[in-house]
Design a protein around this motif. Structure first.
Motif, PDB file in Angstrom:
ATOM      1  N   ARG A 112      -6.023  -2.606  -3.526  1.00 24.23           N
ATOM      2  CA  ARG A 112      -4.845  -1.929  -2.234  1.00 24.23           C
ATOM      3  C   ARG A 112      -4.389  -0.937  -2.336  1.00 24.23           C
ATOM      4  O   ARG A 112      -3.746  -0.263  -1.254  1.00 24.23           O
ATOM      5  CB  ARG A 112      -4.732  -3.610  -1.604  1.00 24.23           C
ATOM      6  N   MET A 113      -3.402  -0.760  -3.436  1.00 24.07           N
ATOM      7  CA  MET A 113      -2.907   0.111  -3.777  1.00 24.07           C
ATOM      8  C   MET A 113      -3.346   1.490  -3.814  1.00 24.07           C
ATOM      9  O   MET A 113      -2.731   2.670  -3.381  1.00 24.07           O
ATOM     10  CB  MET A 113      -1.761  -0.057  -5.204  1.00 24.07           C
TER      11      MET A 113
ATOM     12  N   ASN B   6      -0.665   0.316  11.681  1.00 25.65           N
ATOM     13  CA  ASN B   6      -0.891  -1.012  11.269  1.00 25.65           C
ATOM     14  C   ASN B   6      -1.993  -1.589  10.515  1.00 25.65           C
ATOM     15  O   ASN B   6      -1.591  -3.014   9.090  1.00 25.65           O
ATOM     16  CB  ASN B   6      -1.185  -1.918  12.777  1.00 25.65           C
ATOM     17  N   ALA B   7      -2.489  -0.567   9.933  1.00 28.72           N
ATOM     18  CA  ALA B   7      -3.269  -1.083   9.151  1.00 28.72           C
ATOM     19  C   ALA B   7      -2.678  -0.620   7.494  1.00 28.72           C
ATOM     20  O   ALA B   7      -3.253  -1.614   6.718  1.00 28.72           O
ATOM     21  CB  ALA B   7      -4.640  -0.173   8.564  1.00 28.72           C
ATOM     22  N   LEU B   8      -1.604   0.265   7.528  1.00 35.22           N
ATOM     23  CA  LEU B   8      -0.916   0.586   6.052  1.00 35.22           C
ATOM     24  C   LEU B   8      -0.119  -0.483   5.853  1.00 35.22           C
ATOM     25  O   LEU B   8      -0.060  -1.749   4.887  1.00 35.22           O
ATOM     26  CB  LEU B   8       0.104   1.754   6.727  1.00 35.22           C
TER      27      LEU B   8
ATOM     28  N   ASP C 274       1.883  -6.090   4.070  1.00 33.58           N
ATOM     29  CA  ASP C 274       1.870  -7.753   3.570  1.00 33.58           C
ATOM     30  C   ASP C 274       1.369  -8.175   2.559  1.00 33.58           C
ATOM     31  O   ASP C 274       1.026  -9.164   2.072  1.00 33.58           O
ATOM     32  CB  ASP C 274       1.782  -7.737   4.737  1.00 33.58           C
ATOM     33  N   ARG C 275      -0.099  -7.493   2.633  1.00 29.78           N
ATOM     34  CA  ARG C 275      -1.112  -8.832   1.378  1.00 29.78           C
ATOM     35  C   ARG C 275      -0.714  -8.208   0.354  1.00 29.78           C
ATOM     36  O   ARG C 275      -0.906  -9.278  -0.930  1.00 29.78           O
ATOM     37  CB  ARG C 275      -2.336  -7.921   1.667  1.00 29.78           C
ATOM     38  N   ASN C 276       0.211  -6.770   0.051  1.00 33.76           N
ATOM     39  CA  ASN C 276       0.297  -6.972  -1.335  1.00 33.76           C
ATOM     40  C   ASN C 276       1.767  -7.374  -1.500  1.00 33.76           C
ATOM     41  O   ASN C 276       1.657  -8.572  -2.513  1.00 33.76           O
ATOM     42  CB  ASN C 276       0.464  -5.363  -1.492  1.00 33.76           C
TER      43      ASN C 276
ATOM     44  N   ASN D 110      -5.165  -8.957  -9.156  1.00 34.12           N
ATOM     45  CA  ASN D 110      -4.592  -7.901 -10.220  1.00 34.12           C
ATOM     46  C   ASN D 110      -5.168  -7.256  -9.277  1.00 34.12           C
ATOM     47  O   ASN D 110      -4.463  -6.109  -9.198  1.00 34.12           O
ATOM     48  CB  ASN D 110      -3.935  -8.626 -11.623  1.00 34.12           C
ATOM     49  N   ARG D 111      -6.039  -7.699  -9.444  1.00 34.60           N
ATOM     50  CA  ARG D 111      -7.536  -6.508  -9.348  1.00 34.60           C
ATOM     51  C   ARG D 111      -7.190  -6.110  -7.757  1.00 34.60           C
ATOM     52  O   ARG D 111      -7.539  -4.354  -7.731  1.00 34.60           O
ATOM     53  CB  ARG D 111      -9.174  -6.642 -10.277  1.00 34.60           C
TER      54      ARG D 111
END
Length: 115
Positions: A77-78, A38-40, A45-47, A71-72
């Motif tokens: 997040r990536m 779920n965290a992943l 989703d945010r990305n 962008n940062r």
């Protein structure tokens, strides 16, 4: 049952998480609890939201990539996604991420983190 780990198969380009390896194309195999998955999913989703924001902002020529906070955030997040995949992944996943050279930390240290 949240504490029990199951196998999941991740397609990093499409942000898909599969329970079955035959559901679709995937790049990484992980063993994760439901809350970890779920965290992943939330990170994916945010990305996706940030991708759309970047797409629309890219049509404004005077805004440079490195000056955009989203962008940062996307890049951070990536990095977190790849860290989670390394931590939760099988040996093939960890080996692939090591070869990518994107994690600044010692992978042995990352293995001991808790997500």
């Amino acid at each position: 049952m949240d504490g029990q780990k199951q196998s999941y198969y991740i397609n990093i380009q499409s942000n898909d998480i599969f329970r079955d390896p035959y559901e679709g194309d995937w790049n990484f195999k992980i063993e994760a609890t439901e809350s970890q998955v779920n965290a992943l999913e939330r990170l994916f989703d945010r990305n996706e939201e940030t991708d759309w924001e970047s797409y629309f902002r890219s049509h404004i020529p005077y805004l440079e990539y490195h000056h955009q906070p989203q962008n940062r955030e996307y890049d951070q997040r990536m990095l977190l996604i790849y860290t989670m995949l390394f931590y939760l992944g099988d040996e093939k996943t960890r080996s692939h991420i090591r070869k990518m050279g994107i994690l600044n930390e010692d992978p042995a240290y990352i293995q001991h983190k808790s997500f």
